[in-house]
Design a protein around this motif. Structure first.
Motif, mmCIF file in Angstrom:
data_model
loop_
_atom_site.group_PDB
_atom_site.id
_atom_site.type_symbol
_atom_site.label_atom_id
_atom_site.label_comp_id
_atom_site.label_asym_id
_atom_site.label_seq_id
_atom_site.Cartn_x
_atom_site.Cartn_y
_atom_site.Cartn_z
ATOM 1 N N MET A 55 -20.175 -11.626 -15.666
ATOM 2 C CA MET A 55 -18.843 -11.073 -15.849
ATOM 3 C C MET A 55 -18.866 -9.697 -15.231
ATOM 4 S SD MET A 55 -16.818 -9.053 -18.054
ATOM 5 C CE MET A 55 -15.115 -8.971 -18.426
ATOM 6 N N ALA A 56 -17.800 -9.326 -14.579
ATOM 7 C CA ALA A 56 -17.763 -8.014 -13.950
ATOM 8 C C ALA A 56 -16.366 -7.427 -14.075
ATOM 9 C CB ALA A 56 -18.162 -8.120 -12.479
ATOM 10 N N LEU A 57 -16.334 -6.113 -14.127
ATOM 11 C CA LEU A 57 -15.081 -5.374 -14.193
ATOM 12 C C LEU A 57 -15.174 -4.219 -13.225
ATOM 13 C CD1 LEU A 57 -12.380 -4.404 -15.577
ATOM 14 C CD2 LEU A 57 -13.840 -3.100 -17.111
ATOM 15 N N LYS A 58 -14.151 -4.045 -12.412
ATOM 16 C CA LYS A 58 -14.058 -2.867 -11.558
ATOM 17 C C LYS A 58 -12.669 -2.294 -11.743
ATOM 18 C CE LYS A 58 -16.090 -1.934 -7.686
ATOM 19 N NZ LYS A 58 -16.555 -1.992 -6.291
ATOM 20 N N GLN A 59 -12.596 -0.980 -11.819
ATOM 21 C CA GLN A 59 -11.313 -0.311 -11.973
ATOM 22 C C GLN A 59 -11.177 0.755 -10.896
ATOM 23 O OE1 GLN A 59 -12.588 1.038 -15.931
ATOM 24 N NE2 GLN A 59 -11.944 3.086 -15.321
ATOM 25 N N ILE A 60 -9.939 1.182 -10.653
ATOM 26 C CA ILE A 60 -9.739 2.250 -9.686
ATOM 27 C C ILE A 60 -10.373 3.519 -10.252
ATOM 28 C CG2 ILE A 60 -7.710 1.253 -8.564
ATOM 29 C CD1 ILE A 60 -5.923 2.954 -10.282
ATOM 30 N N PRO A 61 -10.861 4.402 -9.372
ATOM 31 C CA PRO A 61 -11.590 5.587 -9.852
ATOM 32 C C PRO A 61 -10.770 6.494 -10.772
ATOM 33 C CG PRO A 61 -11.848 5.326 -7.470
ATOM 34 C CD PRO A 61 -10.843 4.310 -7.923
ATOM 35 N N THR A 62 -9.485 6.652 -10.466
ATOM 36 C CA THR A 62 -8.606 7.452 -11.330
ATOM 37 C C THR A 62 -7.272 6.727 -11.456
ATOM 38 O OG1 THR A 62 -7.503 8.749 -9.604
ATOM 39 C CG2 THR A 62 -9.638 9.579 -10.400
ATOM 40 N N LEU A 63 -6.498 7.138 -12.419
ATOM 41 C CA LEU A 63 -5.168 6.549 -12.612
ATOM 42 C C LEU A 63 -4.077 7.374 -11.918
ATOM 43 C CD1 LEU A 63 -5.505 5.425 -16.337
ATOM 44 C CD2 LEU A 63 -5.679 4.032 -14.274
ATOM 45 N N ASP A 64 -4.474 8.200 -10.972
ATOM 46 C CA ASP A 64 -3.503 9.038 -10.252
ATOM 47 C C ASP A 64 -2.417 8.208 -9.568
ATOM 48 O OD1 ASP A 64 -4.930 11.238 -11.064
ATOM 49 O OD2 ASP A 64 -5.891 11.600 -9.125
ATOM 50 N N ARG A 65 -2.790 7.081 -8.964
ATOM 51 C CA ARG A 65 -1.790 6.244 -8.283
ATOM 52 C C ARG A 65 -0.791 5.679 -9.288
ATOM 53 N NH1 ARG A 65 -5.573 2.635 -4.453
ATOM 54 N NH2 ARG A 65 -5.064 1.239 -6.137
ATOM 55 N N GLU A 68 1.546 8.455 -10.038
ATOM 56 C CA GLU A 68 2.460 8.691 -8.909
ATOM 57 C C GLU A 68 3.627 7.712 -8.953
ATOM 58 O OE1 GLU A 68 0.252 8.509 -5.256
ATOM 59 O OE2 GLU A 68 -1.050 10.169 -5.844
ATOM 60 N N LEU A 69 3.342 6.480 -9.352
ATOM 61 C CA LEU A 69 4.385 5.464 -9.450
ATOM 62 C C LEU A 69 5.280 5.698 -10.661
ATOM 63 C CD1 LEU A 69 5.543 2.750 -8.383
ATOM 64 C CD2 LEU A 69 3.930 1.608 -9.909
ATOM 65 N N ASP A 70 4.672 6.131 -11.754
ATOM 66 C CA ASP A 70 5.403 6.326 -13.012
ATOM 67 C C ASP A 70 4.789 7.504 -13.755
ATOM 68 O OD1 ASP A 70 6.751 6.196 -15.418
ATOM 69 O OD2 ASP A 70 5.916 4.256 -16.013
ATOM 70 N N ALA A 71 5.440 8.637 -13.649
ATOM 71 C CA ALA A 71 4.912 9.857 -14.276
ATOM 72 C C ALA A 71 4.807 9.726 -15.794
ATOM 73 C CB ALA A 71 5.794 11.051 -13.912
ATOM 74 N N GLU A 72 5.550 8.788 -16.381
ATOM 75 C CA GLU A 72 5.525 8.596 -17.835
ATOM 76 C C GLU A 72 4.672 7.393 -18.246
ATOM 77 O OE1 GLU A 72 9.493 8.556 -19.382
ATOM 78 O OE2 GLU A 72 10.079 10.291 -18.194
ATOM 79 N N ALA A 73 3.798 6.951 -17.358
ATOM 80 C CA ALA A 73 2.947 5.794 -17.663
ATOM 81 C C ALA A 73 2.111 6.059 -18.914
ATOM 82 C CB ALA A 73 2.030 5.500 -16.481
ATOM 83 N N ASP A 74 1.936 5.026 -19.703
ATOM 84 C CA ASP A 74 1.129 5.122 -20.917
ATOM 85 C C ASP A 74 -0.349 4.979 -20.543
ATOM 86 O OD1 ASP A 74 -0.019 5.042 -23.407
ATOM 87 O OD2 ASP A 74 1.409 3.595 -24.235
ATOM 88 N N VAL A 75 -0.913 6.088 -20.081
ATOM 89 C CA VAL A 75 -2.297 6.104 -19.628
ATOM 90 C C VAL A 75 -3.249 5.778 -20.787
ATOM 91 C CG1 VAL A 75 -4.099 7.560 -18.599
ATOM 92 C CG2 VAL A 75 -1.752 7.689 -17.757
ATOM 93 N N ASP A 76 -2.882 6.183 -21.995
ATOM 94 C CA ASP A 76 -3.720 5.872 -23.159
ATOM 95 C C ASP A 76 -3.822 4.357 -23.369
ATOM 96 O OD1 ASP A 76 -4.210 8.552 -23.661
ATOM 97 O OD2 ASP A 76 -2.542 8.730 -25.080
ATOM 98 N N LEU A 77 -2.710 3.634 -23.170
ATOM 99 C CA LEU A 77 -2.721 2.181 -23.291
ATOM 100 C C LEU A 77 -3.625 1.553 -22.230
ATOM 101 C CD1 LEU A 77 -1.596 -0.500 -24.479
ATOM 102 C CD2 LEU A 77 0.249 -0.307 -22.799
ATOM 103 N N ILE A 78 -3.507 2.031 -21.015
ATOM 104 C CA ILE A 78 -4.343 1.500 -19.930
ATOM 105 C C ILE A 78 -5.813 1.771 -20.217
ATOM 106 C CG2 ILE A 78 -4.920 1.737 -17.481
ATOM 107 C CD1 ILE A 78 -1.892 2.347 -17.025
#
Length: 134
Positions: A55-65, A68-78
């Protein structure tokens, strides 16, 4: 003479008969507006029901993108979802199939399959391509 020929045939057969396994991988996307098909792929999960330890998981290095798409994104949920995926390494395709039904801003896209004898190398190539890394 016969032994030498048999040995060479067997030696040649060895590398050709590398074990391959079928895997599914799922792209996880943040979608800020449910009515639009715009989102950011932020993680890729690969699993094998026949090889549960793979099993493997890869994520983007930061959630900056994402921000950029949604300044109010629920980063805590992600981040909570990513933490759950990292700690619950025993995920199986049934869990991911249920996740396909989620009705929030995080979407698990339908699985794609790959057949490989090099899980790590193939996953690295696929996940980098899906996430735009590299």
């Amino acid at each position: 003479m016969q032994d030498r020929t048999t040995r060479k045939v067997n030696e040649r057969a060895g590398p050709r008969s590398m074990q391959t396994s079928l895997f599914k991988y799922y792209v996880i996307r943040y979608v800020p507006d449910m009515l639009e098909d715009v989102g950011i792929d932020f993680a890729v999960v690969a699993i094998s029901d026949s090889q549960p330890s793979w099993m493997a998981l890869k994520q983007i290095p930061t959630l900056d993108r994402v921000l950029e798409l949604d300044a109010e994104a629920d980063v805590d949920l992600i981040n909570a979802l990513l933490a759950e995926l990292i700690t619950n390494i025993q995920l199986d395709s049934q869990y991911m199939e249920r996740a396909l039904q989620w009705e929030n801003c995080i979407r698990v896209l339908p699985p794609k399959e790959f057949l490989t004898s090099d899980f790590e190398g193939t996953f690295t190539l696929l996940s980098n391509a899906e996430l735009g890394i590299g």
